[in-house]
Design a protein around this motif. Structure first.
Motif, PDB file in Angstrom:
ATOM      1  N   GLN A  11       0.801  -1.211   0.000  1.00 28.78           N
ATOM      2  CA  GLN A  11       0.000   0.000   0.000  1.00 28.78           C
ATOM      3  C   GLN A  11       0.841   1.273   0.000  1.00 28.78           C
ATOM      4  OE1 GLN A  11      -2.153   0.724   3.753  1.00 28.78           O
ATOM      5  NE2 GLN A  11      -1.052  -1.019   4.586  1.00 28.78           N
ATOM      6  N   SER A  12       2.147   1.165   0.201  1.00 24.90           N
ATOM      7  CA  SER A  12       2.962   2.373   0.175  1.00 24.90           C
ATOM      8  C   SER A  12       3.047   2.988  -1.215  1.00 24.90           C
ATOM      9  CB  SER A  12       4.361   2.106   0.749  1.00 24.90           C
ATOM     10  OG  SER A  12       4.993   1.001   0.144  1.00 24.90           O
ATOM     11  N   GLU A  13       2.537   2.288  -2.238  1.00 28.96           N
ATOM     12  CA  GLU A  13       2.470   2.900  -3.574  1.00 28.96           C
ATOM     13  C   GLU A  13       1.600   4.144  -3.552  1.00 28.96           C
ATOM     14  OE1 GLU A  13      -1.180   0.729  -5.945  1.00 28.96           O
ATOM     15  OE2 GLU A  13       0.714  -0.360  -5.890  1.00 28.96           O
ATOM     16  N   ARG A  14       0.694   4.221  -2.567  1.00 29.50           N
ATOM     17  CA  ARG A  14      -0.174   5.390  -2.442  1.00 29.50           C
ATOM     18  C   ARG A  14       0.628   6.679  -2.321  1.00 29.50           C
ATOM     19  NH1 ARG A  14      -3.334   2.749   2.684  1.00 29.50           N
ATOM     20  NH2 ARG A  14      -5.136   1.830   1.598  1.00 29.50           N
ATOM     21  N   ILE A  15       1.695   6.618  -1.552  1.00 33.97           N
ATOM     22  CA  ILE A  15       2.456   7.830  -1.270  1.00 33.97           C
ATOM     23  C   ILE A  15       3.191   8.304  -2.518  1.00 33.97           C
ATOM     24  CG2 ILE A  15       4.068   8.896   0.329  1.00 33.97           C
ATOM     25  CD1 ILE A  15       1.470   7.643   1.554  1.00 33.97           C
ATOM     26  N   VAL A  16       3.656   7.361  -3.306  1.00 32.88           N
ATOM     27  CA  VAL A  16       4.314   7.714  -4.562  1.00 32.88           C
ATOM     28  C   VAL A  16       3.308   8.393  -5.492  1.00 32.88           C
ATOM     29  CG1 VAL A  16       5.711   6.865  -6.467  1.00 32.88           C
ATOM     30  CG2 VAL A  16       5.826   5.719  -4.249  1.00 32.88           C
ATOM     31  N   TRP A  17       2.116   7.818  -5.580  1.00 35.70           N
ATOM     32  CA  TRP A  17       1.070   8.390  -6.433  1.00 35.70           C
ATOM     33  C   TRP A  17       0.727   9.807  -5.981  1.00 35.70           C
ATOM     34  CZ3 TRP A  17      -4.596   6.138  -6.917  1.00 35.70           C
ATOM     35  CH2 TRP A  17      -5.275   6.848  -7.918  1.00 35.70           C
ATOM     36  N   LEU A  18       0.561   9.998  -4.677  1.00 39.37           N
ATOM     37  CA  LEU A  18       0.238  11.327  -4.157  1.00 39.37           C
ATOM     38  C   LEU A  18       1.295  12.343  -4.579  1.00 39.37           C
ATOM     39  CD1 LEU A  18      -1.383  13.287  -2.323  1.00 39.37           C
ATOM     40  CD2 LEU A  18       0.086  12.526  -0.438  1.00 39.37           C
ATOM     41  N   LEU A  24       5.565  16.846  -6.606  1.00 39.24           N
ATOM     42  CA  LEU A  24       6.616  17.051  -5.614  1.00 39.24           C
ATOM     43  C   LEU A  24       7.870  16.266  -5.966  1.00 39.24           C
ATOM     44  CD1 LEU A  24       4.594  16.729  -2.269  1.00 39.24           C
ATOM     45  CD2 LEU A  24       5.153  18.814  -3.545  1.00 39.24           C
ATOM     46  N   ASP A  25       9.012  16.822  -5.601  1.00 37.19           N
ATOM     47  CA  ASP A  25      10.271  16.088  -5.709  1.00 37.19           C
ATOM     48  C   ASP A  25      10.389  15.137  -4.520  1.00 37.19           C
ATOM     49  OD1 ASP A  25      11.085  17.393  -8.015  1.00 37.19           O
ATOM     50  OD2 ASP A  25      11.999  19.033  -6.882  1.00 37.19           O
ATOM     51  N   TYR A  26      10.879  13.937  -4.766  1.00 35.36           N
ATOM     52  CA  TYR A  26      11.063  12.972  -3.686  1.00 35.36           C
ATOM     53  C   TYR A  26      12.140  11.976  -4.086  1.00 35.36           C
ATOM     54  CZ  TYR A  26       8.160   9.976  -6.671  1.00 35.36           C
ATOM     55  OH  TYR A  26       7.665   9.255  -7.732  1.00 35.36           O
ATOM     56  N   ASN A  27      12.669  11.328  -3.082  1.00 40.33           N
ATOM     57  CA  ASN A  27      13.652  10.268  -3.283  1.00 40.33           C
ATOM     58  C   ASN A  27      12.974   8.960  -2.928  1.00 40.33           C
ATOM     59  OD1 ASN A  27      15.831   8.562  -3.378  1.00 40.33           O
ATOM     60  ND2 ASN A  27      17.028   9.606  -1.806  1.00 40.33           N
ATOM     61  N   LEU A  28      12.876   8.047  -3.881  1.00 41.99           N
ATOM     62  CA  LEU A  28      12.172   6.782  -3.672  1.00 41.99           C
ATOM     63  C   LEU A  28      13.164   5.665  -3.393  1.00 41.99           C
ATOM     64  CD1 LEU A  28       9.499   5.196  -3.730  1.00 41.99           C
ATOM     65  CD2 LEU A  28       9.854   4.896  -6.197  1.00 41.99           C
ATOM     66  N   LYS A  29      12.976   5.002  -2.253  1.00 37.00           N
ATOM     67  CA  LYS A  29      13.797   3.852  -1.906  1.00 37.00           C
ATOM     68  C   LYS A  29      12.926   2.600  -1.950  1.00 37.00           C
ATOM     69  CE  LYS A  29      17.327   6.233   0.784  1.00 37.00           C
ATOM     70  NZ  LYS A  29      18.181   6.204   1.993  1.00 37.00           N
ATOM     71  N   LEU A  30      13.272   1.681  -2.839  1.00 38.40           N
ATOM     72  CA  LEU A  30      12.486   0.460  -3.032  1.00 38.40           C
ATOM     73  C   LEU A  30      13.061  -0.685  -2.220  1.00 38.40           C
ATOM     74  CD1 LEU A  30      11.938   0.457  -6.907  1.00 38.40           C
ATOM     75  CD2 LEU A  30      10.385   1.288  -5.136  1.00 38.40           C
ATOM     76  N   TYR A  31      12.169  -1.497  -1.663  1.00 35.90           N
ATOM     77  CA  TYR A  31      12.560  -2.678  -0.897  1.00 35.90           C
ATOM     78  C   TYR A  31      11.782  -3.875  -1.430  1.00 35.90           C
ATOM     79  CZ  TYR A  31      14.188   0.828   2.459  1.00 35.90           C
ATOM     80  OH  TYR A  31      14.820   1.908   3.056  1.00 35.90           O
ATOM     81  N   VAL A  74       0.245  16.722   2.338  1.00 33.74           N
ATOM     82  CA  VAL A  74      -0.677  17.753   1.859  1.00 33.74           C
ATOM     83  C   VAL A  74      -0.584  18.994   2.732  1.00 33.74           C
ATOM     84  CG1 VAL A  74      -3.114  18.353   1.615  1.00 33.74           C
ATOM     85  CG2 VAL A  74      -2.272  16.188   0.713  1.00 33.74           C
ATOM     86  N   GLY A  75      -0.608  18.812   4.047  1.00 35.47           N
ATOM     87  CA  GLY A  75      -0.589  19.954   4.956  1.00 35.47           C
ATOM     88  C   GLY A  75       0.679  20.772   4.852  1.00 35.47           C
ATOM     89  N   LYS A  76       1.803  20.107   4.659  1.00 43.38           N
ATOM     90  CA  LYS A  76       3.083  20.818   4.631  1.00 43.38           C
ATOM     91  C   LYS A  76       3.442  21.336   3.251  1.00 43.38           C
ATOM     92  CE  LYS A  76       7.903  20.520   6.076  1.00 43.38           C
ATOM     93  NZ  LYS A  76       8.931  19.735   6.819  1.00 43.38           N
ATOM     94  N   TYR A  77       3.146  20.566   2.213  1.00 43.34           N
ATOM     95  CA  TYR A  77       3.651  20.902   0.891  1.00 43.34           C
ATOM     96  C   TYR A  77       2.589  21.360  -0.111  1.00 43.34           C
ATOM     97  CZ  TYR A  77       8.039  18.819   2.418  1.00 43.34           C
ATOM     98  OH  TYR A  77       9.193  18.544   3.101  1.00 43.34           O
ATOM     99  N   ALA A  78       1.322  21.088   0.162  1.00 40.09           N
ATOM    100  CA  ALA A  78       0.284  21.465  -0.803  1.00 40.09           C
ATOM    101  C   ALA A  78      -1.033  21.772  -0.109  1.00 40.09           C
ATOM    102  CB  ALA A  78       0.093  20.352  -1.827  1.00 40.09           C
ATOM    103  N   PRO A  79      -1.036  22.702   0.841  1.00 39.94           N
ATOM    104  CA  PRO A  79      -2.263  22.937   1.616  1.00 39.94           C
ATOM    105  C   PRO A  79      -3.444  23.433   0.792  1.00 39.94           C
ATOM    106  CG  PRO A  79      -0.626  24.655   2.018  1.00 39.94           C
ATOM    107  CD  PRO A  79       0.072  23.578   1.243  1.00 39.94           C
ATOM    108  N   ASP A  80      -3.189  23.972  -0.385  1.00 40.82           N
ATOM    109  CA  ASP A  80      -4.272  24.506  -1.214  1.00 40.82           C
ATOM    110  C   ASP A  80      -4.658  23.572  -2.363  1.00 40.82           C
ATOM    111  OD1 ASP A  80      -4.378  26.907   0.284  1.00 40.82           O
ATOM    112  OD2 ASP A  80      -2.690  27.719  -0.851  1.00 40.82           O
ATOM    113  N   THR A  81      -4.202  22.329  -2.313  1.00 39.12           N
ATOM    114  CA  THR A  81      -4.483  21.411  -3.415  1.00 39.12           C
ATOM    115  C   THR A  81      -5.966  21.096  -3.554  1.00 39.12           C
ATOM    116  OG1 THR A  81      -4.030  19.209  -4.324  1.00 39.12           O
ATOM    117  CG2 THR A  81      -4.066  19.399  -1.934  1.00 39.12           C
ATOM    118  N   ASP A  82      -6.388  20.886  -4.792  1.00 37.47           N
ATOM    119  CA  ASP A  82      -7.764  20.475  -5.057  1.00 37.47           C
ATOM    120  C   ASP A  82      -7.998  19.010  -4.707  1.00 37.47           C
ATOM    121  OD1 ASP A  82      -8.399  22.994  -6.014  1.00 37.47           O
ATOM    122  OD2 ASP A  82      -8.035  22.467  -8.116  1.00 37.47           O
TER     123      ASP A  82
END
Length: 210
Positions: A11-18, A24-31, A74-82
């Motif tokens: 279910q952590s794929e959710r965070i990548v999708w978000l 957003l820029d992010y560093n993805l570590k796969l296990y 969302v709260g920290k990086y995109a508080p105004d997102t639709d």
């Protein structure tokens, strides 16, 4: 930079999708899962007392739990997102319901089924009724609106996505009797952000969209 610790086929794929939806820029570590236990490997377990994904690191912050992570990002990086309707939005209540339905009901049902199957038993009728009620509610909702949160994609859809797609790759459940869900998954699968997320999180694993 935000670090996402993603356990393959989870279910952590959710965070990548978000993060892809938000740009957003992010560093993805796969296990990869432990080949014997099929659970998280030792290096992922060592990061958090619960020994599971998803996990994010943001500076000194280490945070687990899908819903908490999504609210944090969302709260920290995109508080105004639709992606999150506000309290004055007509879809506010439906968004909240389905956002919490994802883990409180649908994922809970799935975990109950896994536990029952693991001991070679069958689901008791009252529990099986919860399962069938949940899938019936999903089909009914998607006949009312294009997305779970209403007229547009919201974080409710991102929370529900794993159970409706990847998780079904591990059981024989058919959705041929659910035309609304099948149409919905086509809409999801056509999204550029979803395609980027799955390509990054699950290389070589085609999404279960039918």
């Amino acid at each position: 930079m935000l670090i996402i610790h993603h356990l393959r086929i989870s279910q952590s794929e959710r965070i990548v999708w978000l993060c892809e939806e938000l740009g957003l820029d992010y560093n993805l570590k796969l296990y990869n899962r432990d080949p014997e236990t099929r659970l998280a490997p030792a290096e992922l377990k060592a990061l958090h007392p619960m020994e599971i994904a998803p996990l994010i690191q943001d500076g000194d912050t280490l945070l687990g739990e899908s819903g908490a992570i999504m609210d944090y990002i969302v709260g920290k990086y995109a508080p105004d997102t639709d992606l999150v309707p506000g309290p004055d939005h007509p879809d506010f209540a439906e968004h909240l319901y389905w956002y919490h339905f994802a883990n409180a009901t649908l994922m809970t049902n799935g975990m109950m089924s896994i536990a029952v199957n693991a001991v070679g038993a069958e689901m008791p009728p009252p529990l099986m009724k919860r399962v069938t009620n949940a899938w019936a509610a999903i089909e009914r909702r998607l006949g009312e609106a294009d997305y779970f949160g209403g007229a547009q994609l919201t974080t409710a859809d991102i929370m529900l996505g794993f159970s409706l797609t990847t998780a079904r790759a591990f059981n024989d459940m058919s959705i041929d009797h659910m035309p609304n869900l099948k149409a919905y998954l086509k809409r999801i699968g056509a999204r550029d952000a979803y395609q980027r997320a799955i390509a990054a999180a699950e290389p070589g694993f085609p999404p279960k969209l039918d």
